[in-house]
Scaffold this motif. Structure first.
Motif, short mmCIF file in Angstrom:
data_model
loop_
_atom_site.label_atom_id
_atom_site.label_comp_id
_atom_site.label_asym_id
_atom_site.label_seq_id
_atom_site.Cartn_x
_atom_site.Cartn_y
_atom_site.Cartn_z
N THR A 309 32.49 82.47 80.63
CA THR A 309 31.38 82.69 81.54
C THR A 309 31.87 82.84 82.98
O THR A 309 31.45 83.74 83.71
CB THR A 309 30.40 81.50 81.46
N ILE A 310 32.78 81.94 83.39
CA ILE A 310 33.27 81.97 84.77
C ILE A 310 34.09 83.24 85.00
O ILE A 310 33.92 83.94 86.00
CB ILE A 310 34.09 80.71 85.08
N ARG A 311 34.96 83.58 84.04
CA ARG A 311 35.76 84.79 84.18
C ARG A 311 34.86 86.03 84.29
O ARG A 311 35.14 86.96 85.05
CB ARG A 311 36.65 84.98 82.94
N THR A 312 33.76 86.01 83.53
CA THR A 312 32.94 87.22 83.44
C THR A 312 31.95 87.34 84.59
O THR A 312 31.72 88.43 85.11
CB THR A 312 32.18 87.22 82.09
N TYR A 313 31.32 86.23 84.98
CA TYR A 313 30.22 86.33 85.94
C TYR A 313 30.50 85.72 87.30
O TYR A 313 29.86 86.07 88.28
CB TYR A 313 28.96 85.67 85.36
N ALA A 314 31.43 84.73 87.36
CA ALA A 314 31.57 84.01 88.62
C ALA A 314 32.53 84.71 89.57
O ALA A 314 33.11 85.74 89.23
CB ALA A 314 32.06 82.59 88.34
N GLY A 315 32.72 84.16 90.76
CA GLY A 315 33.53 84.79 91.79
C GLY A 315 35.01 84.75 91.52
O GLY A 315 35.77 85.55 92.04
N TYR A 316 35.46 83.77 90.70
CA TYR A 316 36.89 83.64 90.47
C TYR A 316 37.31 84.39 89.21
O TYR A 316 36.59 84.38 88.21
CB TYR A 316 37.27 82.16 90.32
N PRO A 317 38.47 85.02 89.24
CA PRO A 317 38.92 85.75 88.05
C PRO A 317 39.27 84.81 86.89
O PRO A 317 39.04 85.15 85.73
CB PRO A 317 40.16 86.50 88.53
N GLU A 318 39.83 83.61 87.19
CA GLU A 318 40.21 82.70 86.11
C GLU A 318 39.32 81.47 86.16
O GLU A 318 39.05 80.94 87.25
CB GLU A 318 41.69 82.31 86.24
N GLY A 319 38.86 81.00 85.00
CA GLY A 319 37.89 79.91 85.00
C GLY A 319 38.30 78.68 84.23
O GLY A 319 37.54 77.72 84.10
N MET A 320 39.53 78.68 83.70
CA MET A 320 39.93 77.57 82.83
C MET A 320 39.84 76.23 83.54
O MET A 320 39.29 75.26 83.01
CB MET A 320 41.35 77.82 82.29
N ALA A 321 40.36 76.17 84.76
CA ALA A 321 40.39 74.89 85.48
C ALA A 321 38.97 74.37 85.74
O ALA A 321 38.67 73.20 85.51
CB ALA A 321 41.14 75.03 86.80
N PHE A 322 38.10 75.29 86.18
CA PHE A 322 36.70 74.88 86.41
C PHE A 322 36.05 74.41 85.11
O PHE A 322 35.34 73.41 85.07
CB PHE A 322 35.90 76.05 87.00
N ALA A 323 36.30 75.19 84.05
CA ALA A 323 35.69 74.86 82.76
C ALA A 323 36.12 73.47 82.30
O ALA A 323 35.31 72.66 81.84
CB ALA A 323 36.09 75.90 81.72
N VAL A 324 37.42 73.18 82.44
CA VAL A 324 37.94 71.88 82.00
C VAL A 324 37.29 70.75 82.80
O VAL A 324 36.84 69.75 82.24
CB VAL A 324 39.47 71.84 82.13
N LEU A 325 37.18 70.92 84.11
CA LEU A 325 36.59 69.87 84.94
C LEU A 325 35.12 69.65 84.57
O LEU A 325 34.66 68.51 84.48
CB LEU A 325 36.72 70.21 86.42
N LEU A 326 34.41 70.74 84.33
CA LEU A 326 33.00 70.60 83.96
C LEU A 326 32.86 69.85 82.64
O LEU A 326 32.03 68.97 82.49
CB LEU A 326 32.34 71.98 83.85
N MET A 327 33.72 70.20 81.68
CA MET A 327 33.65 69.52 80.38
C MET A 327 34.13 68.08 80.49
O MET A 327 33.63 67.20 79.80
CB MET A 327 34.45 70.29 79.32
N ASN A 328 35.12 67.81 81.38
CA ASN A 328 35.56 66.43 81.61
C ASN A 328 34.37 65.54 81.96
O ASN A 328 34.27 64.40 81.51
CB ASN A 328 36.56 66.36 82.78
N SER A 329 33.47 66.09 82.77
CA SER A 329 32.34 65.27 83.19
C SER A 329 31.41 64.96 82.02
O SER A 329 30.65 64.02 82.06
CB SER A 329 31.57 65.97 84.32
N LEU A 330 31.49 65.77 80.96
CA LEU A 330 30.63 65.54 79.79
C LEU A 330 31.30 64.63 78.75
O LEU A 330 30.65 64.21 77.79
CB LEU A 330 30.27 66.87 79.13
N THR A 331 32.59 64.36 78.94
CA THR A 331 33.32 63.60 77.91
C THR A 331 32.66 62.27 77.52
O THR A 331 32.47 62.01 76.33
CB THR A 331 34.78 63.38 78.36
N PRO A 332 32.24 61.45 78.49
CA PRO A 332 31.63 60.17 78.07
C PRO A 332 30.40 60.38 77.20
O PRO A 332 30.20 59.66 76.21
CB PRO A 332 31.25 59.51 79.40
N ILE A 333 29.61 61.38 77.54
CA ILE A 333 28.38 61.57 76.77
C ILE A 333 28.68 62.20 75.40
O ILE A 333 28.05 61.86 74.39
CB ILE A 333 27.35 62.38 77.59
N ILE A 334 29.69 63.06 75.36
CA ILE A 334 30.11 63.61 74.06
C ILE A 334 30.61 62.47 73.18
O ILE A 334 30.25 62.36 72.00
CB ILE A 334 31.20 64.68 74.23
#
Lengths: 358, 491
Positions: A309-334
């Motif tokens: 999603t980030i690679r395709t729609y967001a301002g940055y060409p690479e989104g892995m780092a953002f994606a990982v941080l976003l999912m990190n925040s969900l880890t406790p609830i997962i």
């Protein structure tokens, strides 16, 4: 003879394992890809790599001392070195020295020790540092260069490298765009993917790593080899990497089929950017990912889809780092929602009904 | 036979080769034997003898102390030297009441109860009574009175007696040897137990790392169509009662229920042999096979030792220590308990005595949890040890209980696998103890509250009655006064 001094209860046997051994095995797995990429990008990369890891270990020592904790035992677990290593692999190889030092402060000081040190951090230290640097210094952090293998014609010698890394004198002529960045820029100029894709390195070059990018982005094949080694050593399982790459590939393939002019295909997504490094070495970070296999599948799939999603729609060409941080925040609830079913109980925790009875 | 998978589990270093090829040998009779009154789950036995009494082998010296209890018998003939406090084979190292017998060396049997001529014609009650009177307990380690478990057939409908010969604990080889050397006795005992339970089928489960035992038991069982001998995968804790039932039948025992509720009763193979002795010969349980092993023992062995022999006697028989042991363990290395002293006696549930070197134990200081999730993957009970431990560290037992700490079977797999060497199972045992204390406290408070409320109610009721009576009296008096006044008033 009295054994009352024994104050520990069972088990009186233990698997031969330690945190130190685990971390060291991960470093070992990163070795081939790192060595090859250091060769590709030459002396400036070697200097940056050394500075980054050195700063991380130093930052760890300072933080431990400030916290009044024993430094020697904690430093020998290699965790700071691993964070530094992964951070270095996510940086542009010819970036100046202060990027590595600042990254270490972000990774170890902010992301790790403000939360309480090893095992306590919510977010992946290397990715926090990368994202903080990328947001703060977008130009330096996207100054990619084409490979200049060591000892090849035109490759900087040690003296040139010192000027590049410590003097900030990057020759203008060497800069290049990463494949993801190029496609994105062209798309913003109205040039469809179907045309721009012809000008990026072919998939074989991307797999082998002879292209512009960070240390860890290039050479998917060697990263894959390291990942498989970790699986063989049972340090990681297949769940996270398969979920990350599977979801990324599926999203890519699906949308490419819908509109090939707008969306790059699944294989391109797999081979470009930090997909392999992310799938095998970043998303699998123990501390910041879920503990159960089911949780890891969800976490990995989330990372893959957010990256796309980030690679395709967001301002940055690479989104892995953002994606990982976003999912990190969900880890406790997962973690909370993916607890395994306990023996003799339903998923809700009630005792099983006595139905299997004759 | 189709087997079913069980969740998780580990593959520790088994080291069974240290003792597996050593045939069972009898321990030379020690001069003194120490019989603790409590070596089983339940109430302690009650002493029947006095100091100075002469006893014969097999004579009852302490009677069963309640519904869940067993009697104790003299393991040899001799004189009661003392009834005193001796260190028990318990991690606390505390002493308990113990009958000390000075052996006379004759090893003379007392007059034993008559054998039950045809156990398959006898009723459940007669067999259970004999098992109870023979002091038999579960010999796999739990030491639960066997007769209580054998009476389950009268309460529940059972289809299978599952004989546990898995012996999944590392080092231990006593069940292996008993199966190899006394297969016929086990088969006979198992058939008697199945008869008492009313279970039509017997399955004998043996881990596949004991091929000779599987082979010999299969041959011994060949004559009986109702008995199946099954090799089960080598996977600790396969010998856990509920997990073995699942592996064999595919049935999962619901939480807080017994395996008997789903039609299966599990007994250890050595228990079956003890039942055979009790029923066929009237002999009570006065000895057992103990594996003495570990890197610190000079010559590991399988020893048939009288109950009450000191651990030191067995160690000496094995040539003593080769190296200074770092730990002395009662049972297997995974679930065994630390032995406080070499002076502790052999008890009915003691399957092994291990003297382990520091290298074998591989104990290291605990470091911080890195959330690797290994404990979640291997937990055979489907729990999340990492999370439970985090709450228990903060003494938050309520959440730990909600996360299922009371379902933990303390198999120790999580502690074994943890790369940070966190003693997880110790956390859980601590939490279980604390939760039990809180539960007892709560029950006590409830009881007190109920009594107090009842008392208040009684007092109030009495006061109300008194007030009512007073009021009635007053009314009566008033009425009488009024009537009198009326009378007095001239018409």
């Amino acid at each position: 003879m009295s054994f009352l001094s024994t104050h520990q209860s069972g088990p009186f046997t233990h698997q031969v394992s330690s945190v130190q051994k685990t971390m060291f095995t991960v470093l070992l797995a990163l070795m081939p890809a790192t060595a090859f990429n250091l060769y590709l990008f030459g002396w400036p990369a070697i200097l940056l790599f050394t500075v980054t890891i050195g700063s991380c270990v130093a930052a760890e020592a300072v933080c431990l001392m400030l916290a009044g904790q024993p430094t020697k035992a904690a430093l020998s677990d290699y965790s700071a070195a691993l964070s530094g290593w992964l951070l270095a692999m996510s940086l542009p190889p010819w970036a100046p020295w202060w990027i590595g030092v600042l990254g270490a402060v972000f990774a170890i000081g902010l992301a790790k020790h403000t939360f309480g040190g090893i095992g306590q951090n919510m977010f992946n230290p290397a990715m926090v540092a990368r994202v903080a640097l990328l947001v703060s210094f977008p130009v330096v952090m996207t100054a990619w260069v084409m490979p200049h293998p060591l000892f090849s014609a035109g490759a900087p010698g040690l003296a040139d490298a010192i000027a590049i890394t410590f003097g900030g004198q990057v020759p203008d002529s060497v800069s290049a765009a990463s494949a993801l960045g190029y496609v994105k820029t062209e798309l913003s100029r109205g040039i469809p993917v179907t045309q721009s894709i012809a000008h990026v390195p072919d998939l074989m070059d991307m797999a082998l790593g002879t292209r512009a990018g960070s240390l860890g982005e290039t050479s998917a094949v060697l990263i894959l080899a390291g990942g498989l080694f970790l699986m063989a050593k049972r340090i990681i399982s297949w769940h996270t990497p398969v979920a990350v790459m599977g979801s990324l590939f599926l999203m890519g393939t699906l949308f490419h089929a819908i509109d090939p002019a707008r969306y790059t295909d699944g294989l391109f997504h797999l081979m470009s950017g930090a997909t392999f490094l992310g799938a095998f070495f970043i998303c699998t970070d123990y501390v910041t990912s879920p503990v159960s296999k089911k949780g890891q599948l969800i976490f990995g799939a989330g990372c893959g889809m957010l990256t796309w999603t980030i690679r395709t729609y967001a301002g940055y060409p690479e989104g892995m780092a953002f994606a990982v941080l976003l999912m990190n925040s969900l880890t406790p609830i997962i973690d909370q929602y993916t607890r395994p079913r306990a023996f003799g109980r339903t998923l809700k925790g009630e005792p099983l009904p006595l139905e299997g009875k004759l | 036979m189709k087997l079913f998978p069980i969740r998780g589990g580990i593959h520790p270093d088994y080291r069974k080769e240290l003792a597996s090829e050593k045939a069972i040998v009898a321990l030379p009779l020690p001069a003194t034997l120490y019989i603790p009154l409590q070596m089983h789950i339940g109430a302690p036995a009650e002493v029947l003898v006095n100091e100075g009494d002469l006893v014969k082998k097999g004579q009852m010296i302490a009677r069963s102390g309640g519904a869940v209890s067993v009697p104790q018998h003299a393991p040899t003939s001799g004189r009661i030297q003392a009834i005193t406090q001796i260190v028990a084979p318990h991690p606390s190292g505390l002493a308990q009441t113990t009958i000390v017998i000075e052996a006379d060396g004759k090893d003379e049997w007392a007059e034993l109860p008559e054998p039950i001529a045809d156990p398959f014609a006898a009723d459940t009650f007669a067999i259970n009574e004999r098992v109870a009177a023979s002091g038999i307990v579960g010999m796999g380690g739990a030491a639960f009175p066997s007769a209580v478990k054998l009476s389950l057939g009268t309460l529940k409908k059972l289809d299978t007696l599952l004989l546990n010969g898995a012996e999944c604990e590392p080092y231990l080889t006593c069940d292996d040897r008993v199966m190899r050397e006394y297969a016929d006795e086990i088969i006979d005992g198992a058939r008697i137990m199945a008869h008492a339970l009313g279970a039509p089928k017997v399955v004998i489960a043996i881990e596949q790392n004991k091929p000779q035992a599987i082979d010999i038991m299969t041959k011994a069982a060949a004559a009986f169509a109702e008995i199946a001998v099954v090799g089960v995968p080598v996977q600790y804790p396969m010998g856990s009662e509920r997990h073995l039932v699942q592996a064999i039948t595919g049935r999962e025992t619901p939480a807080r229920k017994l395996t008997a509720d789903i039609g299966v009763v599990v007994h250890n193979v050595a228990t079956a042999r003890a039942v055979h002795h009790a029923v066929r010969f009237g002999r009570p349980l006065v000895s057992r096979v103990v594996t003495v092993s570990g890197g610190a023992v000079r010559e590991p062995n399988n020893i048939e030792a009288p109950i009450g022999a000191r651990v030191a006697d067995l160690i000496a028989f094995c040539g003593g220590f080769e190296a200074e042991p770092a730990s002395l363990v009662n049972g297997g290395p995974m679930m065994g308990q630390p032995l406080p002293s070499l002076d502790a006696p052999v008890v009915k549930g003691m399957s092994g005595i291990l003297a382990l070197t520091a290298a074998e134990i591989n104990q290291q200081p605990a470091s911080a949890c890195i959330r690797c999730g290994s404990c979640v993957t291997i937990c055979p009970c489907g729990l999340v040890p990492v999370e439970m431990a985090a709450f228990i560290r903060k003494d938050n037992f309520e959440v730990a209980a909600r996360l299922g700490v009371m379902d933990c079977v303390s198999c120790g797999s999580c502690s074994w696998v943890c790369p940070s060497h966190i003693p997880l199972v110790q956390y859980f045992n601590y939490a279980k103890g604390m939760i039990n204390i809180q539960e007892r406290e709560r029950r006590k408070n409830d009881q007190t509250r109920i009594l107090a409320e009842a008392h208040t109610q009684r007092v109030e009721k009495a006061a109300a009655e008194k007030a009512a009576a007073l009021a009635a009296k007053k009314a009566q008096a008033a009425a009488a006064a009024a009537a009198k006044q009326k009378d007095e008033t001239p018409a």
